[in-house]
Each structure stands twice: as structure tokens, then as C-alpha cells.
Write a protein that holds these residues in place. Sequence first.
Motif, PDB file in Angstrom:
ATOM      1  N   SER A  31      28.278 -31.496  72.778  1.00 40.72           N
ATOM      2  CA  SER A  31      29.511 -32.115  73.261  1.00 40.72           C
ATOM      3  C   SER A  31      30.610 -31.107  73.583  1.00 40.72           C
ATOM      4  O   SER A  31      31.713 -31.507  73.988  1.00 40.72           O
ATOM      5  N   HIS A  32      30.311 -29.796  73.429  1.00 40.23           N
ATOM      6  CA  HIS A  32      31.350 -28.790  73.691  1.00 40.23           C
ATOM      7  C   HIS A  32      30.706 -27.414  73.841  1.00 40.23           C
ATOM      8  O   HIS A  32      30.335 -26.786  72.850  1.00 40.23           O
ATOM      9  N   ALA A  33      30.546 -26.959  75.070  1.00 37.25           N
ATOM     10  CA  ALA A  33      29.955 -25.633  75.311  1.00 37.25           C
ATOM     11  C   ALA A  33      30.618 -25.004  76.522  1.00 37.25           C
ATOM     12  O   ALA A  33      30.653 -25.604  77.597  1.00 37.25           O
ATOM     13  N   HIS A  34      31.136 -23.785  76.337  1.00 33.06           N
ATOM     14  CA  HIS A  34      31.823 -23.091  77.436  1.00 33.06           C
ATOM     15  C   HIS A  34      30.814 -22.283  78.235  1.00 33.06           C
ATOM     16  O   HIS A  34      30.853 -21.050  78.249  1.00 33.06           O
ATOM     17  N   ILE A  35      29.921 -22.990  78.907  1.00 29.10           N
ATOM     18  CA  ILE A  35      28.908 -22.249  79.666  1.00 29.10           C
ATOM     19  C   ILE A  35      29.472 -21.684  80.968  1.00 29.10           C
ATOM     20  O   ILE A  35      28.791 -20.950  81.660  1.00 29.10           O
ATOM     21  N   PHE A 178      38.255 -34.558  67.840  1.00 26.05           N
ATOM     22  CA  PHE A 178      38.752 -33.341  67.205  1.00 26.05           C
ATOM     23  C   PHE A 178      37.571 -32.382  67.215  1.00 26.05           C
ATOM     24  O   PHE A 178      36.650 -32.503  66.413  1.00 26.05           O
ATOM     25  N   HIS A 179      37.604 -31.463  68.167  1.00 26.19           N
ATOM     26  CA  HIS A 179      36.431 -30.623  68.395  1.00 26.19           C
ATOM     27  C   HIS A 179      36.353 -29.533  67.335  1.00 26.19           C
ATOM     28  O   HIS A 179      37.381 -29.065  66.846  1.00 26.19           O
ATOM     29  N   CYS A 180      35.132 -29.165  66.976  1.00 19.19           N
ATOM     30  CA  CYS A 180      34.887 -28.166  65.929  1.00 19.19           C
ATOM     31  C   CYS A 180      35.785 -28.433  64.731  1.00 19.19           C
ATOM     32  O   CYS A 180      36.554 -27.578  64.314  1.00 19.19           O
ATOM     33  N   THR A 228      28.188 -26.947  70.062  1.00 16.30           N
ATOM     34  CA  THR A 228      28.014 -25.524  69.734  1.00 16.30           C
ATOM     35  C   THR A 228      29.316 -24.734  69.826  1.00 16.30           C
ATOM     36  O   THR A 228      29.486 -23.743  69.139  1.00 16.30           O
ATOM     37  N   ASP A 229      30.234 -25.139  70.736  1.00 10.07           N
ATOM     38  CA  ASP A 229      31.374 -24.301  71.105  1.00 10.07           C
ATOM     39  C   ASP A 229      30.877 -22.944  71.639  1.00 10.07           C
ATOM     40  O   ASP A 229      31.517 -21.931  71.451  1.00 10.07           O
ATOM     41  N   SER A 230      29.717 -22.964  72.280  1.00  5.68           N
ATOM     42  CA  SER A 230      29.173 -21.746  72.888  1.00  5.68           C
ATOM     43  C   SER A 230      30.240 -21.108  73.785  1.00  5.68           C
ATOM     44  O   SER A 230      30.998 -21.839  74.427  1.00  5.68           O
TER      45      SER A 230
HETATM   46 ZN   LIG Z   1      36.136 -24.662  72.879  1.00  4.43          ZN
END
Ligand SMILES: [Zn+2]
Length: 285
Positions: A31-35, A178-180, A228-230
Motif C-alpha cells: 500500500s506504499h512503495a516509492h518505486i 496513517f502510513h508506516c 514496504t515504504d520502499s
Molecule cells: Zn513514504
Amino acid sequence: MGMPSPPETVPLVGARPIRTTERKLWLLVDSHAHIDTSRFNADRETVISAALEGGVTRIVDPGTDLASSQFALSLAKAHPGAIFAAAGTHPHDATTYSDEVGARYREMAKEPEVVAIGEFGLDYFRMLSPRDVQRDVFCAHLQLARECDLPCIIHVRDSHDDVIELLRTHGQGLRGVFHCFSGNVAQAEECLEFEGFMLSFAGPLTRQGNALPEVARMAPLDRILVETDSPYLVPQPLRARRNEPLFVKYTAEKLAEIRGMTFEEIARVTTANAMRLFGLGESSR
Ligand SMILES: [Zn+2]
């Protein structure tokens, strides 16, 4: 010996049911990855294929400024149904936000691939933008989410009280994540008072020495996501220097262990939550 029973299906909100025979061992949403970031420039398509083939069937890529949001949208257009974008300015970059940038986000939000406003928030740990600017930009994003009728992806770091205060005064009725999530149980309870909001767990859930297992145990099942917050926050026990969407399975595994559920159950629940919150899998909103 009766008739063969019809193929079992995995019920997913908004998704095409998938026959057991073609089902992956698990099916997750990162639900959250900075690819979109440059750390994936050399092998972005390989990383995306590895995720999709490995069972991470949908990825939400939140922007961190205008250019990053635009790139996330172009990735989403290139991978329909698999990658989705969010448009927003990260608190580190809050000084780059302006009304003009907000107007561009408002335009982008008309695209079906843009499923959220974010990521935005308050980061008082690194404080790369002045606190007042961060607060103003935070409120501007809440307004955007309201106008565009999209969920919010919120970044909170050493700023819990201010985030709660601004949501109470300016965020009533909004939905998001609320991410991460990195707070304690009391903070999680405050976050969950906003009925449209979920808590998302990332790599830190796999690490020792934080309150996250307790939070993961108490959070309602229909309000949890994994991410992941990759390229950041590599889960344990991996030694990789860069996180990537495929690795969301380690956080989901930990979550299943904490909840006393099977991996498949956690995958199904968190995927259904992500589909519902972001409206993934629908051809149009
Ligand atoms: Zn982020």
C-alpha cells in the motif's frame, strides 16, 4: 462420488474473483512503495515484475512532490491495474508546495489511476521544512482530499499530537491511512477514532524493541494495511540494502504470527482493506 464442486474463489472487494487453480500462494497489496525514486532507475521494471509474479499484485506509489507524483502517475498508466499513484507533497518537501502545485494535484486527481492524496504529513524528527509551513501544507492537502473525494496517505514522525489536532479541526469525515504507523497503543487508539482511517504496518513491525506488536494485536482487522515504504525500511531478517514491494510479505508474515492467523488470511484481509480504501480494481471511481 458426487458432482465436482465449483472452483473455490477468493472473495476480494472490487476484484475479479480468482480461481483457486490460478491463485498464487498469497496475494498482497503493497500500500506504499516509492518505486518512482531514482534508486529504482537501473532495474525498475524488474522490481515491478518480481512483485507481480511473486504475488504482490497491486502497488500504491505515493508522490513526495509534484515531479514525483507525476512520475508515479506515469508508472500507473504504464501498469494498469497493478500500479496506482497518489499525488502529494511530503513534509520534507513542504516548502516546494504552492497553490499552483495544489491545482496540478487537483487536475491529476481526475485520472482514475490516482487513488489518494499523499503522501503528506508532519515530520518533526528531521524538520526539513519549518513547522508552520508543514502545518499549512498539511491542511492544504486535507482540503484537496476533501475536494477530490480521495483518501489521505499521512506521514507522522514525532508529530502525533499535531496531526491529531489538525485532523480534529480540519479532517472530519475524511478517510485515509496513517502510513508506516510507528506509535504506541494509546496513539493508535487516537488515530482509530477517525473512523475512515486505517493503520499501515511496514518493516519496523519485524524488528525488536517497539510497541508495534501490541498495536498490531489490538487494531481492528478491517482497519489494517501492509506496506514496504520502499526503498526504505528493509524488513528483518533480510540483509538487502534496498527495500522493494516483493518484501511486503515479511511484514504480512509477522502480522499473521502476531494475530495468530494464517498468512493467507492476513493477505486476504489486508488486500480487501486496501482495495476498499483506495478503490483499487475499479475501472473508474
Ligand atoms: Zn513514504
